[in-house]
Design a protein around this motif. Structure first.
Motif, PDB file in Angstrom:
ATOM      1  N   THR A  93       6.774  -1.019  -9.055  1.00 30.18           N
ATOM      2  CA  THR A  93       6.342  -1.604 -10.370  1.00 30.18           C
ATOM      3  C   THR A  93       5.005  -1.951 -10.635  1.00 30.18           C
ATOM      4  OG1 THR A  93       6.994  -3.880 -10.107  1.00 30.18           O
ATOM      5  CG2 THR A  93       8.458  -2.590 -11.214  1.00 30.18           C
ATOM      6  N   GLY A  94       3.980  -1.668 -10.038  1.00 32.67           N
ATOM      7  CA  GLY A  94       2.253  -2.795  -9.966  1.00 32.67           C
ATOM      8  C   GLY A  94       1.762  -1.438 -10.107  1.00 32.67           C
ATOM      9  N   ILE A  95       2.514   0.014  -9.754  1.00 32.64           N
ATOM     10  CA  ILE A  95       1.369   0.156  -9.744  1.00 32.64           C
ATOM     11  C   ILE A  95       0.101   1.272 -10.719  1.00 32.64           C
ATOM     12  CG2 ILE A  95       0.985   3.354  -9.183  1.00 32.64           C
ATOM     13  CD1 ILE A  95       3.430   2.854  -6.661  1.00 32.64           C
ATOM     14  N   LYS A  96      -0.772   1.165 -11.327  1.00 30.97           N
ATOM     15  CA  LYS A  96      -1.531   1.119 -12.302  1.00 30.97           C
ATOM     16  C   LYS A  96      -2.145   2.730 -12.393  1.00 30.97           C
ATOM     17  CE  LYS A  96      -1.445  -3.238 -13.700  1.00 30.97           C
ATOM     18  NZ  LYS A  96       0.293  -3.228 -14.564  1.00 30.97           N
ATOM     19  N   LYS A  97      -1.757   3.447 -11.446  1.00 28.34           N
ATOM     20  CA  LYS A  97      -3.259   4.795 -11.290  1.00 28.34           C
ATOM     21  C   LYS A  97      -2.718   5.306  -9.841  1.00 28.34           C
ATOM     22  CE  LYS A  97      -7.238   6.940 -12.615  1.00 28.34           C
ATOM     23  NZ  LYS A  97      -8.952   6.551 -13.146  1.00 28.34           N
ATOM     24  N   VAL A  98      -2.332   6.917 -10.448  1.00 25.87           N
ATOM     25  CA  VAL A  98      -2.123   7.332  -8.509  1.00 25.87           C
ATOM     26  C   VAL A  98      -3.176   9.100  -8.943  1.00 25.87           C
ATOM     27  CG1 VAL A  98      -0.203   8.912  -7.312  1.00 25.87           C
ATOM     28  CG2 VAL A  98      -0.117   6.222  -8.130  1.00 25.87           C
ATOM     29  N   ILE A 135      -5.527  -7.181  -7.463  1.00 23.81           N
ATOM     30  CA  ILE A 135      -5.375  -5.331  -6.988  1.00 23.81           C
ATOM     31  C   ILE A 135      -6.283  -4.784  -6.409  1.00 23.81           C
ATOM     32  CG2 ILE A 135      -7.135  -4.270  -8.151  1.00 23.81           C
ATOM     33  CD1 ILE A 135      -8.417  -6.343 -10.241  1.00 23.81           C
ATOM     34  N   LYS A 136      -5.306  -3.462  -5.224  1.00 25.97           N
ATOM     35  CA  LYS A 136      -4.688  -3.450  -4.402  1.00 25.97           C
ATOM     36  C   LYS A 136      -4.976  -1.849  -4.331  1.00 25.97           C
ATOM     37  CE  LYS A 136      -2.597  -5.187  -0.569  1.00 25.97           C
ATOM     38  NZ  LYS A 136      -1.708  -5.059  -0.307  1.00 25.97           N
ATOM     39  N   ILE A 158      -7.612   0.164   2.676  1.00 26.93           N
ATOM     40  CA  ILE A 158      -7.401  -0.486   2.007  1.00 26.93           C
ATOM     41  C   ILE A 158      -8.540  -1.210   0.957  1.00 26.93           C
ATOM     42  CG2 ILE A 158      -5.529  -3.010   1.102  1.00 26.93           C
ATOM     43  CD1 ILE A 158      -4.225  -1.870   3.734  1.00 26.93           C
ATOM     44  N   GLU A 159      -8.241  -1.394   0.070  1.00 26.14           N
ATOM     45  CA  GLU A 159      -9.623  -2.021  -1.085  1.00 26.14           C
ATOM     46  C   GLU A 159      -8.324  -3.206  -1.593  1.00 26.14           C
ATOM     47  OE1 GLU A 159     -11.412   0.468  -3.407  1.00 26.14           O
ATOM     48  OE2 GLU A 159     -12.266   1.698  -1.647  1.00 26.14           O
ATOM     49  N   GLN A 160      -8.747  -4.943  -1.306  1.00 21.74           N
ATOM     50  CA  GLN A 160      -8.022  -5.512  -2.047  1.00 21.74           C
ATOM     51  C   GLN A 160      -9.048  -5.972  -2.849  1.00 21.74           C
ATOM     52  OE1 GLN A 160      -4.230  -7.345   0.068  1.00 21.74           O
ATOM     53  NE2 GLN A 160      -4.787  -9.500  -0.850  1.00 21.74           N
ATOM     54  N   SER A 161      -8.884  -6.802  -3.858  1.00 23.27           N
ATOM     55  CA  SER A 161      -9.509  -8.565  -4.700  1.00 23.27           C
ATOM     56  C   SER A 161      -9.127  -9.560  -4.027  1.00 23.27           C
ATOM     57  CB  SER A 161      -9.137  -7.733  -6.257  1.00 23.27           C
ATOM     58  OG  SER A 161      -7.937  -8.008  -6.164  1.00 23.27           O
ATOM     59  N   MET A 162     -10.533  -9.981  -3.920  1.00 25.23           N
ATOM     60  CA  MET A 162     -10.490 -11.622  -3.434  1.00 25.23           C
ATOM     61  C   MET A 162     -11.611 -12.655  -4.035  1.00 25.23           C
ATOM     62  SD  MET A 162     -11.773 -11.108   0.319  1.00 25.23           S
ATOM     63  CE  MET A 162     -11.770 -12.609   0.953  1.00 25.23           C
ATOM     64  N   GLU A 218     -14.443  -7.678  -2.639  1.00 22.55           N
ATOM     65  CA  GLU A 218     -12.710  -6.536  -1.847  1.00 22.55           C
ATOM     66  C   GLU A 218     -13.062  -7.485  -0.813  1.00 22.55           C
ATOM     67  OE1 GLU A 218     -12.084  -3.575  -5.223  1.00 22.55           O
ATOM     68  OE2 GLU A 218     -13.429  -2.600  -2.960  1.00 22.55           O
ATOM     69  N   SER A 219     -12.044  -7.482  -0.421  1.00 24.16           N
ATOM     70  CA  SER A 219     -11.406  -7.082   1.505  1.00 24.16           C
ATOM     71  C   SER A 219     -11.473  -5.126   1.980  1.00 24.16           C
ATOM     72  CB  SER A 219     -10.847  -7.338   2.151  1.00 24.16           C
ATOM     73  OG  SER A 219     -10.035  -7.370   3.503  1.00 24.16           O
TER      74      SER A 219
END
Length: 148
Positions: A47-52, A73-74, A87-91, A117-118
């Motif tokens: 349900t969190g997917i914004k774009k593929v 955001i991932k 994997i890129e994850q906001s922080m 981003e991590s």
């Protein structure tokens, strides 16, 4: 160099660059290979997917899924076999290790942080012998190889 040869060289370079340019196309989650869908759901909530996106780059296909869950955001890139490539994850900047924060502040005392981003990039270390020559390779799931 004649004008005709120069123009021909420019056209050749342009066509070559165009052939090897990354091509991206937005798709739905359901259009992903089942193995990529399964792998993705181990890392993100559907349900969190914004774009593929499906990405073609130099004959290699990979998939990228952008998601946002609970404000985080991932972006995750997958190989066609479902393996995670990156994997890129906001922080927040304050979540960085203190030493990293201090290094940035020392080197750039006037910086105004706009994004942090991590990033985790996955690869395999492969060692071998090639006709008497010892090799150490960094092999990415995308098929890219870097010599050490």
């Amino acid at each position: 160099m004649s004008k005709k040869v120069f123009i021909s060289a420019i056209v050749t370079l342009f066509c070559s660059a165009t052939l090897h340019a990354e091509q991206t196309k937005e798709i739905s989650f359901g259009q992903l290979p089942k193995i990529v869908q399964s792998s993705a759901l181990k890392h993100i909530v559907q349900t969190g997917i914004k774009k593929v996106e499906v990405i073609q780059d130099e004959g290699i296909t990979k998939y990228e899924i952008e998601s946002k869950t609970d404000g985080i955001i991932k972006d995750i890139s997958f190989a066609t076999n479902g393996m995670v490539l990156e994997i890129e994850q906001s922080m927040q900047f304050t979540q960085l290790p203190i030493v990293a924060q201090q290094a940035v502040k020392k080197e750039y005392p006037n910086i105004k942080i706009t994004e942090v981003e991590s990033v985790q990039e996955f690869y395999f270390d492969v060692e071998g012998d090639d006709t008497g020559k010892l090799l150490e390779l960094k092999v990415f799931a995308s098929g890219d190889i870097e010599d050490d």
